[in-house]
Design a protein around this motif. Structure first.
Motif, short mmCIF file in Angstrom:
data_model
loop_
_atom_site.label_atom_id
_atom_site.label_comp_id
_atom_site.label_asym_id
_atom_site.label_seq_id
_atom_site.Cartn_x
_atom_site.Cartn_y
_atom_site.Cartn_z
N ARG A 31 0.72 -1.31 0.05
CA ARG A 31 0.09 -0.08 0.13
C ARG A 31 0.89 1.22 -0.15
N GLY A 32 2.35 1.07 -0.15
CA GLY A 32 3.02 2.21 -0.14
C GLY A 32 3.59 2.63 1.19
N ILE A 33 3.07 2.13 2.20
CA ILE A 33 3.53 2.59 3.62
C ILE A 33 4.89 2.33 4.03
N GLY A 34 5.49 1.28 3.54
CA GLY A 34 6.96 1.26 3.72
C GLY A 34 7.98 2.23 2.97
N SER A 35 7.29 2.45 1.80
CA SER A 35 8.01 3.49 0.81
C SER A 35 7.83 4.85 1.45
N CYS A 36 6.76 5.20 1.95
CA CYS A 36 6.33 6.48 2.65
C CYS A 36 7.43 6.81 3.63
N LEU A 37 7.33 5.56 4.67
CA LEU A 37 8.14 5.70 5.86
C LEU A 37 9.75 5.83 5.57
N LEU A 38 10.17 5.29 4.51
CA LEU A 38 11.60 5.10 3.94
C LEU A 38 11.72 6.65 3.53
N ARG A 39 10.96 7.20 2.81
CA ARG A 39 11.04 8.85 2.36
C ARG A 39 11.04 9.63 3.56
N GLU A 40 10.19 9.54 4.61
CA GLU A 40 10.46 10.34 5.84
C GLU A 40 11.65 10.24 6.41
N VAL A 41 12.03 8.94 6.56
CA VAL A 41 13.28 8.72 7.35
C VAL A 41 14.71 9.55 6.53
N GLU A 42 14.47 9.35 5.06
CA GLU A 42 15.67 9.95 4.54
C GLU A 42 15.37 11.37 4.38
N SER A 56 21.17 -2.74 8.19
CA SER A 56 21.36 -4.01 8.08
C SER A 56 20.26 -4.88 7.76
N PRO A 57 19.88 -4.87 6.51
CA PRO A 57 18.67 -5.74 6.13
C PRO A 57 18.44 -7.13 6.79
N GLU A 67 16.70 -11.65 0.66
CA GLU A 67 17.09 -11.53 -0.60
C GLU A 67 16.11 -10.38 -1.35
N GLN A 68 14.59 -10.59 -0.98
CA GLN A 68 13.59 -9.69 -1.34
C GLN A 68 13.57 -8.35 -0.49
N LEU A 69 14.17 -8.31 0.69
CA LEU A 69 14.16 -7.38 1.74
C LEU A 69 15.28 -6.58 0.86
N VAL A 70 16.32 -7.00 0.66
CA VAL A 70 17.50 -6.27 0.16
C VAL A 70 17.18 -5.55 -1.21
N ALA A 71 16.58 -6.44 -2.02
CA ALA A 71 16.04 -5.83 -3.38
C ALA A 71 15.11 -4.74 -3.06
N TRP A 72 14.52 -4.66 -1.97
CA TRP A 72 13.47 -3.48 -1.85
C TRP A 72 14.46 -2.27 -1.46
N TYR A 73 15.20 -2.35 -0.62
CA TYR A 73 16.15 -1.15 -0.46
C TYR A 73 16.86 -0.83 -1.65
N LYS A 74 17.35 -1.79 -2.46
CA LYS A 74 18.33 -1.31 -3.59
C LYS A 74 17.26 -0.57 -4.68
N ARG A 75 16.11 -0.98 -4.63
CA ARG A 75 15.08 -0.12 -5.61
C ARG A 75 14.96 1.36 -5.10
N THR A 86 27.80 -6.62 4.50
CA THR A 86 26.28 -7.02 5.04
C THR A 86 25.36 -5.90 5.36
N GLU A 87 25.94 -4.60 5.01
CA GLU A 87 25.15 -3.73 5.53
C GLU A 87 25.00 -2.88 3.90
N LEU A 88 23.87 -1.92 4.12
CA LEU A 88 23.51 -1.30 3.03
C LEU A 88 23.55 0.29 3.54
N GLU A 89 23.82 1.05 2.48
CA GLU A 89 23.80 2.48 2.80
C GLU A 89 23.20 3.29 1.70
N LYS A 90 22.69 4.55 2.00
CA LYS A 90 22.33 5.65 0.90
C LYS A 90 23.19 6.80 1.22
N ILE A 91 23.89 7.36 0.20
CA ILE A 91 24.73 8.63 0.50
C ILE A 91 23.84 9.74 -0.05
N PHE A 92 23.78 10.59 0.79
CA PHE A 92 23.09 12.01 0.41
C PHE A 92 23.87 13.17 -0.13
#
Length: 94
Positions: A31-42, A56-57, A67-75, A86-92
């Motif tokens: 429903r876009g809840i996770g995506s919305c939360l991720l945008r808010e955190v960013e 750390s997914p 793998e599905q969770l990691v793919a979601w963050y990579k999108r 073993t960790e992911l990051e997004k640089i601003f």
């Protein structure tokens, strides 16, 4: 009724915000809840002057494929940390 769970951490002296996980209950997914939360955190991280977010997914739900969770963050632009694959990051900034 709880819909989602999102723990964060501000660690003094580092240039990143730690996102431990975003968990959305199975009945509320797609429903876009996770995506919305991720945008808010960013937005929060950028507003506080952090250069990046790290995480750390690890699925909180038994049987959910990592793998599905990691793919979601990579999108959303998250990549493996060069110094800790073993960790992911997004640089601003930078």
């Amino acid at each position: 009724m709880e819909v989602a769970f999102l723990p964060l951490d501000q660690i003094p002296g580092v240039d990143y915000l730690v996102l431990y996980e975003i968990f959305v209950g199975s009945e509320h997914r797609r429903r876009g809840i996770g995506s919305c939360l991720l945008r808010e955190v960013e937005g929060l991280a950028a507003g506080l002057g952090y250069e990046k977010i790290t995480l750390s997914p690890s699925p909180l739900e038994r049987g959910y494929p990592k793998e599905q969770l990691v793919a979601w963050y990579k999108r959303y632009g998250y990549i493996e940390r060069p110094d800790c694959p073993t960790e992911l990051e997004k640089i601003f900034m930078g």
